[in-house]
Write an enzyme that holds these catalytic residues in place. Structure first.
Site, PDB file in Angstrom:
ATOM      1  N   MET A   1     -14.747  54.413  80.737  1.00 36.87           N
ATOM      2  CA  MET A   1     -13.478  53.661  80.765  1.00 36.87           C
ATOM      3  C   MET A   1     -13.506  52.566  79.704  1.00 36.87           C
ATOM      4  SD  MET A   1     -12.895  53.168  84.835  1.00 36.87           S
ATOM      5  CE  MET A   1     -13.109  54.512  85.998  1.00 36.87           C
TER       6      MET A   1
ATOM      7  N   HIS B   1     -15.928  62.275  81.882  1.00 30.10           N
ATOM      8  CA  HIS B   1     -14.483  62.093  82.057  1.00 30.10           C
ATOM      9  C   HIS B   1     -14.082  60.863  81.242  1.00 30.10           C
ATOM     10  CE1 HIS B   1     -11.109  60.901  85.150  1.00 30.10           C
ATOM     11  NE2 HIS B   1     -10.616  61.268  83.986  1.00 30.10           N
TER      12      HIS B   1
ATOM     13  N   MET C   1      -6.341  64.575  88.875  1.00 36.11           N
ATOM     14  CA  MET C   1      -6.619  63.242  89.420  1.00 36.11           C
ATOM     15  C   MET C   1      -5.824  63.061  90.712  1.00 36.11           C
ATOM     16  SD  MET C   1      -8.835  61.796  87.521  1.00 36.11           S
ATOM     17  CE  MET C   1      -8.804  60.199  88.364  1.00 36.11           C
TER      18      MET C   1
HETATM   19  C1  DX5 Z   1     -11.464  57.045  88.951  1.00 40.01           C
HETATM   20  C2  DX5 Z   1     -12.631  57.885  88.518  1.00 40.01           C
HETATM   21  C3  DX5 Z   1     -13.323  58.575  89.629  1.00 40.01           C
HETATM   22  C4  DX5 Z   1     -13.866  57.653  90.677  1.00 40.01           C
HETATM   23  C5  DX5 Z   1     -13.505  58.265  91.987  1.00 40.01           C
HETATM   24  O1  DX5 Z   1     -10.741  56.687  87.844  1.00 40.01           O
HETATM   25  O2  DX5 Z   1     -12.220  58.865  87.588  1.00 40.01           O
HETATM   26  O3  DX5 Z   1     -14.302  59.478  89.171  1.00 40.01           O
HETATM   27  O4  DX5 Z   1     -15.246  57.459  90.629  1.00 40.01           O
HETATM   28  O5  DX5 Z   1     -13.858  57.389  92.979  1.00 40.01           O
HETATM   29  P1  DX5 Z   1     -13.561  57.674  94.511  1.00 40.01           P
HETATM   30  O6  DX5 Z   1     -14.250  58.958  94.850  1.00 40.01           O
HETATM   31  O7  DX5 Z   1     -14.155  56.487  95.181  1.00 40.01           O
HETATM   32  O8  DX5 Z   1     -12.075  57.756  94.672  1.00 40.01           O
HETATM   33 ZN    ZN Z   2     -13.545  60.542  87.030  1.00 44.40          ZN
END
Ligand code: DX5
Ligand code: ZN
Length: 223
Positions: free
Chosen positions: A45, A74, A145
């Site tokens: 990120m 990702h 997502m």
């Molecule tokens: C969110 C990420 C996810 C995150 C998911 O932007 O892409 O990979 O780790 O977290 P949970 O499983 O806690 O929703």
């Molecule tokens: Zn992710």
């Protein structure tokens, strides 16, 4: 290296290390692997596309060397072009990008595949599956997502089960789901056709071996 293309009809669990203890990453992955995990989900990120900042190719390279599982990157970043080659060199197995912010999606996907990695797109909750229709020949998987990207621990968006169904019908590619996945929501997504279940907070809120196993058992029962 192929993970998604070799999935067949298997359904697997993948810990998202976003919720792990970053001071002990390899150990955190190992503990999830003991619970049955088959892939590591690695969230990058940039504080631009999403209001959060995590880790990049250098940490990915260290983790690749330290663990046995394949690593799925990702990229929640505004300008992924410059990061594709470093992630490929880091040794990750697959890379997904967010089509909402990639200006030249074809070029980026080709770059990923030419580098020997599998290429995916991660669709925000309101991004329609139709947005990637013309990217299909350059895709190995689709990441749906089920929360807005940026943070762990958010609430699952239930309509995303229908989106998984639609993506499966339209494209037939393996679908990975990410966001709010738990023993309660994983069976819903598997029933809709998802094959890679990413879970962050649900795995690392407790003992990762036990929690990973619990999630995997939940969707095996649902099949
Ligand atoms: C969110 C990420 C996810 C995150 C998911 O932007 O892409 O990979 O780790 O977290 P949970 O499983 O806690 O929703
Ligand atoms: Zn992710």
């Amino acid at each position: 290296m192929a993970f998604f293309r070799e999935l067949g009809d298997r359904v697997v669990g993948a810990p998202s290390i976003l919720s792990a203890d970053f001071a002990h990453l390899a150990d955190e992955v190992y503990r999830a692997e003991q619970g049955g995990a088959k892939l590591v989900h690695f969230d990058a990120m940039d504080n631009h596309f999403v209001p959060n900042l995590t880790v990049g190719p250098m940490v990915a390279a260290s983790l690749v060397r330290a663990v046995n599982l394949p690593i799925d990157a990702h990229l929640m970043v505004e300008n992924p072009d410059n990061l594709i080659q470093p992630f490929i060199e880091a040794g990750v197995t697959s890379i997904s990008v967010q089509p909402e912010v990639v200006r030249h999606l074809h070029r980026v996907l080709v770059m990923i595949q030419d580098g020997g990695c599998e290429a995916g797109v991660a669709l925000n909750p309101t991004t329609p599956p139709e947005a990637i229709e013309w990217a299909l020949p350059y895709l190995d998987y689709v990441l749906v997502m089920s929360v807005d990207p940026g943070f762990g621990g958010q609430s699952f968006i239930p309509e995303m089960a229908d989106k998984v169904r639609r993506v499966r019908e339209m494209y037939g590619l393996p679908v990975e789901v990410d966001g709010g996945i738990s023993p309660e929501t994983a069976p819903i997504m598997v029933e809709a056709g998802a094959q890679v279940l990413v879970a962050g907070s649900a795995v690392y809120k407790g003992d990762p071996t036990t929690e990973m196993r619990r999630i995997i058992e939940s969707f095996h029962k649902a099949r």
